[in-house]
Motif scaffolding. Structure first.
Motif, mmCIF file in Angstrom:
data_model
loop_
_atom_site.group_PDB
_atom_site.id
_atom_site.type_symbol
_atom_site.label_atom_id
_atom_site.label_comp_id
_atom_site.label_asym_id
_atom_site.label_seq_id
_atom_site.Cartn_x
_atom_site.Cartn_y
_atom_site.Cartn_z
ATOM 1 N N VAL A 39 -5.308 73.741 -22.106
ATOM 2 C CA VAL A 39 -5.978 74.536 -21.225
ATOM 3 C C VAL A 39 -4.774 74.143 -20.112
ATOM 4 O O VAL A 39 -5.400 72.823 -19.552
ATOM 5 C CB VAL A 39 -7.496 74.318 -20.837
ATOM 6 N N GLN A 40 -4.377 75.046 -19.289
ATOM 7 C CA GLN A 40 -2.950 73.996 -17.977
ATOM 8 C C GLN A 40 -3.712 74.718 -17.413
ATOM 9 O O GLN A 40 -3.810 76.145 -16.707
ATOM 10 C CB GLN A 40 -2.064 74.739 -18.290
ATOM 11 N N GLY A 41 -4.084 73.941 -16.721
ATOM 12 C CA GLY A 41 -4.806 74.100 -14.606
ATOM 13 C C GLY A 41 -6.240 73.872 -15.040
ATOM 14 O O GLY A 41 -7.198 74.256 -15.981
ATOM 15 N N ILE A 42 -7.025 73.372 -14.071
ATOM 16 C CA ILE A 42 -8.309 72.673 -14.080
ATOM 17 C C ILE A 42 -8.774 73.057 -12.657
ATOM 18 O O ILE A 42 -9.224 72.552 -12.031
ATOM 19 C CB ILE A 42 -8.385 71.946 -14.065
ATOM 20 N N ILE A 56 -4.060 69.926 -19.361
ATOM 21 C CA ILE A 56 -3.208 69.489 -18.337
ATOM 22 C C ILE A 56 -3.350 70.255 -17.385
ATOM 23 O O ILE A 56 -3.862 71.181 -17.210
ATOM 24 C CB ILE A 56 -2.259 70.460 -19.573
ATOM 25 N N ALA A 57 -2.812 68.698 -16.343
ATOM 26 C CA ALA A 57 -2.857 68.902 -15.430
ATOM 27 C C ALA A 57 -2.074 68.150 -14.148
ATOM 28 O O ALA A 57 -1.489 67.099 -15.264
ATOM 29 C CB ALA A 57 -5.010 68.546 -14.451
ATOM 30 N N ARG A 58 -1.848 68.076 -12.860
ATOM 31 C CA ARG A 58 -1.471 67.160 -12.541
ATOM 32 C C ARG A 58 -1.923 66.089 -11.878
ATOM 33 O O ARG A 58 -2.947 66.550 -11.253
ATOM 34 C CB ARG A 58 -0.324 68.606 -11.436
ATOM 35 N N GLY A 59 -1.755 64.425 -11.760
ATOM 36 C CA GLY A 59 -3.056 63.665 -11.431
ATOM 37 C C GLY A 59 -3.311 62.768 -12.040
ATOM 38 O O GLY A 59 -4.270 63.557 -13.511
ATOM 39 N N ARG A 60 -4.182 61.899 -12.530
ATOM 40 C CA ARG A 60 -5.092 61.265 -13.183
ATOM 41 C C ARG A 60 -6.232 61.339 -12.350
ATOM 42 O O ARG A 60 -7.246 61.748 -13.812
ATOM 43 C CB ARG A 60 -4.710 59.656 -13.512
ATOM 44 N N GLU A 61 -6.291 62.001 -11.445
ATOM 45 C CA GLU A 61 -7.501 61.853 -11.413
ATOM 46 C C GLU A 61 -8.691 63.593 -10.990
ATOM 47 O O GLU A 61 -10.090 63.144 -11.120
ATOM 48 C CB GLU A 61 -7.718 62.421 -9.888
ATOM 49 N N LYS A 62 -8.000 64.048 -12.113
ATOM 50 C CA LYS A 62 -8.621 64.785 -12.584
ATOM 51 C C LYS A 62 -9.180 64.435 -14.191
ATOM 52 O O LYS A 62 -9.752 66.109 -14.589
ATOM 53 C CB LYS A 62 -7.769 66.658 -12.734
ATOM 54 N N GLU A 63 -8.846 63.780 -14.745
ATOM 55 C CA GLU A 63 -9.355 63.084 -15.916
ATOM 56 C C GLU A 63 -10.897 63.505 -16.171
ATOM 57 O O GLU A 63 -10.969 63.501 -17.168
ATOM 58 C CB GLU A 63 -8.298 62.142 -16.374
ATOM 59 N N PRO A 64 -11.707 62.707 -15.856
ATOM 60 C CA PRO A 64 -12.939 62.018 -15.530
ATOM 61 C C PRO A 64 -13.563 63.640 -15.651
ATOM 62 O O PRO A 64 -14.525 63.954 -16.719
ATOM 63 C CB PRO A 64 -13.414 61.445 -14.655
ATOM 64 N N LEU A 65 -13.182 64.519 -14.102
ATOM 65 C CA LEU A 65 -13.919 66.123 -14.719
ATOM 66 C C LEU A 65 -13.791 66.998 -16.209
ATOM 67 O O LEU A 65 -14.241 67.577 -16.600
ATOM 68 C CB LEU A 65 -13.621 67.586 -13.603
ATOM 69 N N ALA A 66 -12.394 66.940 -16.219
ATOM 70 C CA ALA A 66 -11.524 67.397 -17.442
ATOM 71 C C ALA A 66 -12.656 67.430 -19.013
ATOM 72 O O ALA A 66 -12.846 67.915 -19.709
ATOM 73 C CB ALA A 66 -10.418 67.479 -17.765
ATOM 74 N N ARG A 67 -12.725 65.976 -19.160
ATOM 75 C CA ARG A 67 -13.774 65.200 -19.993
ATOM 76 C C ARG A 67 -15.192 65.707 -20.086
ATOM 77 O O ARG A 67 -14.948 66.188 -20.990
ATOM 78 C CB ARG A 67 -13.203 63.345 -20.299
ATOM 79 N N GLN A 68 -15.646 65.493 -18.513
ATOM 80 C CA GLN A 68 -16.793 66.752 -18.745
ATOM 81 C C GLN A 68 -17.202 67.713 -18.681
ATOM 82 O O GLN A 68 -17.479 68.053 -19.587
ATOM 83 C CB GLN A 68 -17.219 65.608 -17.303
ATOM 84 N N LEU A 69 -16.478 68.526 -18.775
ATOM 85 C CA LEU A 69 -16.158 69.189 -19.384
ATOM 86 C C LEU A 69 -15.784 70.463 -20.215
ATOM 87 O O LEU A 69 -15.994 71.332 -21.000
ATOM 88 C CB LEU A 69 -15.055 70.555 -18.086
ATOM 89 N N GLY A 70 -15.661 68.833 -21.255
ATOM 90 C CA GLY A 70 -15.256 69.569 -22.593
ATOM 91 C C GLY A 70 -13.881 68.973 -23.083
ATOM 92 O O GLY A 70 -13.512 69.043 -24.552
ATOM 93 N N ALA A 71 -12.772 68.316 -22.807
ATOM 94 C CA ALA A 71 -11.616 68.008 -22.871
ATOM 95 C C ALA A 71 -11.631 66.757 -23.830
ATOM 96 O O ALA A 71 -12.381 65.930 -23.299
ATOM 97 C CB ALA A 71 -10.691 67.807 -21.806
ATOM 98 N N HIS A 72 -11.181 66.787 -24.759
ATOM 99 C CA HIS A 72 -11.412 65.609 -25.737
ATOM 100 C C HIS A 72 -9.747 64.892 -25.242
ATOM 101 O O HIS A 72 -9.845 63.187 -25.769
ATOM 102 C CB HIS A 72 -10.841 66.124 -27.135
ATOM 103 N N HIS A 73 -8.761 65.580 -24.503
ATOM 104 C CA HIS A 73 -7.810 64.675 -24.899
ATOM 105 C C HIS A 73 -6.896 65.245 -23.143
ATOM 106 O O HIS A 73 -7.416 66.456 -22.457
ATOM 107 C CB HIS A 73 -6.541 65.571 -25.398
#
Length: 338
Positions: A171-174, A195-212
């Motif tokens: 998924v490109q863009g959060i 897939i997003a820009r910046g590391r600050e979005k990673e915790p939310l992405a994983r919370q929403l279901g991302a494995h990677h």
């Protein structure tokens, strides 16, 4: 004379709160008392003067949840008091060639809610019965509103990929679309990459279901996807053709780039990336009203919920500006009763 409030727009962002006369619905239409209406990026078609006749007043908004309070002649199965939704497609005609072949999304006589016909930045909306969606009791009205467009678009887009459970789906863009796409993809049993820009979005992405998680500012996203085995599909939600173009090389053989985000700039791709691997770039608009009912049922069963910010109807222009600025986390919703 009974009236209702509505925000009309003309030109470029010329919003005006008006009182409109309350009338009976036309044949094959219902009248809906609006409870909530989501604000979608597609509302720019109405608010930014991108319509055929931008000087004609129109009420924006196409993520509408409300209650039927009147039915017009010819309406059969819909009843006063039913809670319903109205999405971007305002109801198919049943008579054109696409309709006769069951392709209701591409009906040639179908208005676009909030763009070519009045939408939900209002206390009341009039809707074609063929465009109505039944809202389950266990889906809160304010959360159902964004699911009618952002949810349906991502859920039905994922239905296009035909991949097996466990396949790698990116998924490109959060944002408004992407934060829902991550939840749907995880619930459908895929290995999910955000897939997003910046590391600050990673915790939310994983919370929403991302494995990677791939930070496209630090990594070549296509190479990172190939290191994971190649993506069976990429759901592209960011409104940027330039950001989508490099992703094609990250697809596995017979992989699909499903384009959901509307961008002003083109997608550019090397023909070899399509030919060697039999890859596909596919646009996807939305789904039918019955698809939307499936979407709502699936969302309720799997706990898929949009992140919303609620504004009173009186602040519709402010809420629209908030969405346009990218500040909404992640969907702005109008409450018509306040």
């Amino acid at each position: 004379m009974a009236t209702y409030r509505a925000f009309e727009v003309t030109g470029i962002r010329h919003f005006r709160l008006v009182d409109r006369e309350l009338v009976d619905p036309a044949p094959n239409q219902v009248r809906v008392r609006v409870e909530y209406c989501g604000i979608c990026h597609t509302d720019v078609l109405a608010a930014e003067g991108l319509r055929m006749d931008p000087e004609r007043p129109v009420v924006p908004g196409h993520e509408i949840v409300g209650v039927i309070d009147a039915v017009g002649p010819g309406v059969g199965t819909w009843r006063i008091g039913e809670r319903v939704g109205v999405g971007f497609l305002a109801g198919h005609c049943w008579e054109c060639d696409p309709c006769r072949r069951g392709d209701f999304v591409n009906c040639r006589d179908q208005a676009q809610t909030g763009t070519t016909t009045d939408g939900g930045y209002a206390e009341v909306v009039y809707a074609r019965a063929s465009g109505l969606v039944r809202i389950p009791d266990d889906v809160p009205a304010a959360e159902a509103a964004p699911l009618l467009c952002a949810g349906l678009t991502t859920f039905s887009g994922l239905q296009q990929i035909g991949s097996r459970p466990g396949a790698l789906v990116a998924v490109q863009g959060i944002g408004g679309l992407g934060h829902l796409a991550l939840q749907y993809a995880r619930s459908l049993g895929y290995q999910v990459v955000a897939i997003a820009r910046g590391r600050e979005k990673e915790p939310l992405a994983r919370q929403l279901g991302a494995h990677h998680y791939i930070d496209s500012t630090e990594q070549n996203a296509a190479e990172a996807l190939q290191d994971l085995g190649g993506a069976s599909a990429i759901i592209a939600t960011a409104a940027s053709g330039a950001s989508m173009s490099p992703l094609v090389a990250g697809l596995a053989p017979r992989g699909r780039l499903i384009v959901l985000g509307a961008a002003a700039d083109p997608i550019q791709v090397n023909t070899g990336e399509l030919l060697f691997g039999t890859r596909t770039i596919q646009g996807h608009l939305t789904g039918t009203p019955i698809d939307n009912e499936d979407n709502l049922s699936f969302s309720a069963a799997h706990g898929i919920r949009p992140r919303i910010e609620v504004f009173p109807l009186s602040e519709a222009p402010k809420a629209y500006e908030h969405m346009l600025s990218g500040g909404a986390r992640f969907r702005a919703v109008l409450e018509a009763g306040v």
